[in-house]
Scaffold this motif. Structure first.
Motif, PDB file in Angstrom:
ATOM      1  N   TYR A   1       0.858  -1.182   0.000  1.00 40.86           N
ATOM      2  CA  TYR A   1       0.000   0.000   0.000  1.00 40.86           C
ATOM      3  C   TYR A   1       0.897   1.236   0.000  1.00 40.86           C
ATOM      4  O   TYR A   1       1.716   1.419   0.907  1.00 40.86           O
ATOM      5  N   ALA A   2       0.780   2.042  -1.031  1.00 40.27           N
ATOM      6  CA  ALA A   2       1.591   3.261  -1.138  1.00 40.27           C
ATOM      7  C   ALA A   2       0.717   4.401  -1.621  1.00 40.27           C
ATOM      8  O   ALA A   2      -0.189   4.193  -2.437  1.00 40.27           O
ATOM      9  N   ILE A   3       0.958   5.592  -1.092  1.00 37.72           N
ATOM     10  CA  ILE A   3       0.165   6.759  -1.471  1.00 37.72           C
ATOM     11  C   ILE A   3       1.076   7.945  -1.744  1.00 37.72           C
ATOM     12  O   ILE A   3       2.178   8.040  -1.202  1.00 37.72           O
ATOM     13  N   ALA A   4       0.591   8.846  -2.586  1.00 43.00           N
ATOM     14  CA  ALA A   4       1.308  10.091  -2.852  1.00 43.00           C
ATOM     15  C   ALA A   4       0.369  11.256  -2.559  1.00 43.00           C
ATOM     16  O   ALA A   4      -0.779  11.264  -2.992  1.00 43.00           O
ATOM     17  N   ASP A   5       0.855  12.222  -1.788  1.00 43.09           N
ATOM     18  CA  ASP A   5       0.136  13.467  -1.547  1.00 43.09           C
ATOM     19  C   ASP A   5       1.067  14.574  -2.035  1.00 43.09           C
ATOM     20  O   ASP A   5       1.957  14.997  -1.312  1.00 43.09           O
ATOM     21  N   GLY A   6       0.877  14.966  -3.276  1.00 42.81           N
ATOM     22  CA  GLY A   6       1.824  15.902  -3.868  1.00 42.81           C
ATOM     23  C   GLY A   6       3.191  15.248  -3.954  1.00 42.81           C
ATOM     24  O   GLY A   6       3.322  14.136  -4.476  1.00 42.81           O
ATOM     25  N   ASN A   7       4.209  15.902  -3.406  1.00 45.06           N
ATOM     26  CA  ASN A   7       5.576  15.373  -3.447  1.00 45.06           C
ATOM     27  C   ASN A   7       5.928  14.538  -2.227  1.00 45.06           C
ATOM     28  O   ASN A   7       7.100  14.258  -1.988  1.00 45.06           O
ATOM     29  N   LEU A   8       4.913  14.173  -1.428  1.00 47.04           N
ATOM     30  CA  LEU A   8       5.128  13.300  -0.277  1.00 47.04           C
ATOM     31  C   LEU A   8       4.621  11.907  -0.627  1.00 47.04           C
ATOM     32  O   LEU A   8       3.428  11.715  -0.886  1.00 47.04           O
ATOM     33  N   VAL A   9       5.524  10.924  -0.654  1.00 46.92           N
ATOM     34  CA  VAL A   9       5.183   9.554  -1.054  1.00 46.92           C
ATOM     35  C   VAL A   9       5.532   8.609   0.090  1.00 46.92           C
ATOM     36  O   VAL A   9       6.670   8.607   0.571  1.00 46.92           O
ATOM     37  N   THR A  10       4.552   7.822   0.539  1.00 41.74           N
ATOM     38  CA  THR A  10       4.809   6.909   1.646  1.00 41.74           C
ATOM     39  C   THR A  10       4.222   5.532   1.373  1.00 41.74           C
ATOM     40  O   THR A  10       3.206   5.386   0.705  1.00 41.74           O
ATOM     41  N   GLY A  11       4.897   4.500   1.907  1.00 40.29           N
ATOM     42  CA  GLY A  11       4.446   3.118   1.775  1.00 40.29           C
ATOM     43  C   GLY A  11       4.272   2.510   3.154  1.00 40.29           C
ATOM     44  O   GLY A  11       4.976   2.877   4.096  1.00 40.29           O
ATOM     45  N   GLN A  12       3.354   1.568   3.280  1.00 41.11           N
ATOM     46  CA  GLN A  12       2.944   1.097   4.603  1.00 41.11           C
ATOM     47  C   GLN A  12       3.877   0.095   5.267  1.00 41.11           C
ATOM     48  O   GLN A  12       4.063   0.141   6.478  1.00 41.11           O
ATOM     49  N   ASN A  13       4.424  -0.834   4.506  1.00 46.80           N
ATOM     50  CA  ASN A  13       5.117  -1.972   5.123  1.00 46.80           C
ATOM     51  C   ASN A  13       6.207  -2.499   4.186  1.00 46.80           C
ATOM     52  O   ASN A  13       6.373  -1.968   3.077  1.00 46.80           O
ATOM     53  N   PRO A  14       6.967  -3.512   4.598  1.00 47.56           N
ATOM     54  CA  PRO A  14       8.061  -3.991   3.737  1.00 47.56           C
ATOM     55  C   PRO A  14       7.626  -4.334   2.311  1.00 47.56           C
ATOM     56  O   PRO A  14       8.379  -4.097   1.359  1.00 47.56           O
ATOM     57  N   GLY A  15       6.416  -4.861   2.174  1.00 43.26           N
ATOM     58  CA  GLY A  15       5.932  -5.242   0.849  1.00 43.26           C
ATOM     59  C   GLY A  15       5.573  -4.065  -0.041  1.00 43.26           C
ATOM     60  O   GLY A  15       5.210  -4.245  -1.206  1.00 43.26           O
ATOM     61  N   SER A  16       5.686  -2.856   0.504  1.00 41.79           N
ATOM     62  CA  SER A  16       5.295  -1.645  -0.234  1.00 41.79           C
ATOM     63  C   SER A  16       6.478  -0.888  -0.830  1.00 41.79           C
ATOM     64  O   SER A  16       6.283   0.152  -1.462  1.00 41.79           O
ATOM     65  N   ALA A  17       7.699  -1.389  -0.619  1.00 40.83           N
ATOM     66  CA  ALA A  17       8.885  -0.638  -1.047  1.00 40.83           C
ATOM     67  C   ALA A  17       8.913  -0.405  -2.557  1.00 40.83           C
ATOM     68  O   ALA A  17       9.187   0.711  -3.020  1.00 40.83           O
ATOM     69  N   LYS A  18       8.611  -1.438  -3.318  1.00 45.28           N
ATOM     70  CA  LYS A  18       8.654  -1.305  -4.778  1.00 45.28           C
ATOM     71  C   LYS A  18       7.605  -0.298  -5.267  1.00 45.28           C
ATOM     72  O   LYS A  18       7.907   0.580  -6.080  1.00 45.28           O
ATOM     73  N   ALA A  19       6.379  -0.417  -4.738  1.00 45.49           N
ATOM     74  CA  ALA A  19       5.303   0.494  -5.150  1.00 45.49           C
ATOM     75  C   ALA A  19       5.620   1.941  -4.762  1.00 45.49           C
ATOM     76  O   ALA A  19       5.320   2.889  -5.507  1.00 45.49           O
ATOM     77  N   THR A  20       6.234   2.117  -3.604  1.00 46.34           N
ATOM     78  CA  THR A  20       6.619   3.457  -3.152  1.00 46.34           C
ATOM     79  C   THR A  20       7.655   4.043  -4.112  1.00 46.34           C
ATOM     80  O   THR A  20       7.520   5.186  -4.560  1.00 46.34           O
ATOM     81  N   ALA A  21       8.665   3.251  -4.426  1.00 48.70           N
ATOM     82  CA  ALA A  21       9.723   3.725  -5.338  1.00 48.70           C
ATOM     83  C   ALA A  21       9.163   4.024  -6.729  1.00 48.70           C
ATOM     84  O   ALA A  21       9.593   4.979  -7.383  1.00 48.70           O
TER      85      ALA A  21
END
Length: 227
Positions: free
Chosen positions: A200-220
């Motif tokens: 689970y990853a979200i972007a709010d403007g230029n702030l991008v965050t992912g929830q857990n270890p499985g979210s690293a790829k989606a965050t990047a």
């Protein structure tokens, strides 16, 4: 111009109880690194103190210890990058287009109050760069204030390791605080997936965050898309 990413990793090797080791959650660095590498971005690593980065033992086990993480762990040149990280005072924020805070429970101790990391984050943000984190990496954003004194996360959508995930991971009695509650207490608009441990990853403007270890790829991938 080639885009440049600054990865942030921890120097802490154990919880308050020294008999419980922790450190960098390796896949959270590796999975993002591979995404950024595929885009041709330049990458560097910083830690609050500089120098050596311990690895979270649990990140070296199934399912997090996948092919990519194993490949990095078994590559002396890659591991050397984690033996000699830069310290914040050696970093010129103007050299970077994005900062990416990795996780592992260790970061709960040394990320939040690092003035050096806060400076770099603030400068990248105020120059229009991207600030991102995955899992516990969002602890590095808890106390970062902008030049006007406001908290960077206040009023912005953020995700990161959920308290429910701490309980399921059976570390809720070891962690120094409830990161989800701390983030909400700073006025962040905290979100999480319906199910624990899914990407689970979200972007709010230029702030991008992912929830857990499985979210690293989606965050990047979200960071790369913005760049």
């Amino acid at each position: 111009m080639t885009k440049r990413i600054l990865h942030v990793v921890t120097n802490v090797s154990h919880y308050d109880d020294p008999s419980h080791p922790t450190g960098l959650w390796l896949s959270e660095l590796v999975h993002a690194w591979e995404v950024f590498q595929a885009h041709g971005f330049e990458q560097a690593i910083v830690s609050p103190q500089g120098g050596r980065v311990p690895l979270e033992p649990r990140s070296l086990k199934f399912p997090s210890y996948d092919k990519a993480a194993k490949s990095w762990h078994n590559d002396p040149a890659r591991m050397a990058l984690l033996d000699n990280t830069a310290s914040p005072e050696k970093i010129n924020s103007a050299d970077y287009d994005a900062i990416y805070f990795t996780g592992g429970h260790a970061v709960m101790y040394d990320f939040p109050d690092s003035e050096g990391l806060q400076r770099i984050t603030r400068e990248i943000w105020e120059r229009g760069g991207i600030v991102s984190s995955v899992c516990h990496g969002y602890c590095g954003l808890l106390n970062t204030r902008l030049s006007d004194g406001s908290l960077l996360v206040e009023g912005r959508k953020v995700t990161g390791f959920a308290w429910k995930e701490e309980v399921l991971a059976r570390v809720n009695k070891l962690v120094p605080y409830n990161a989800e509650d701390e983030m909400k207490g700073r006025g962040a608009l905290y979100e999480k997936s319906l199910l624990p441990f899914v990407s689970y990853a979200i972007a709010d403007g230029n702030l991008v965050t992912g929830q857990n270890p499985g979210s690293a790829k989606a965050t990047a991938q979200k960071v790369a898309a913005l760049l």
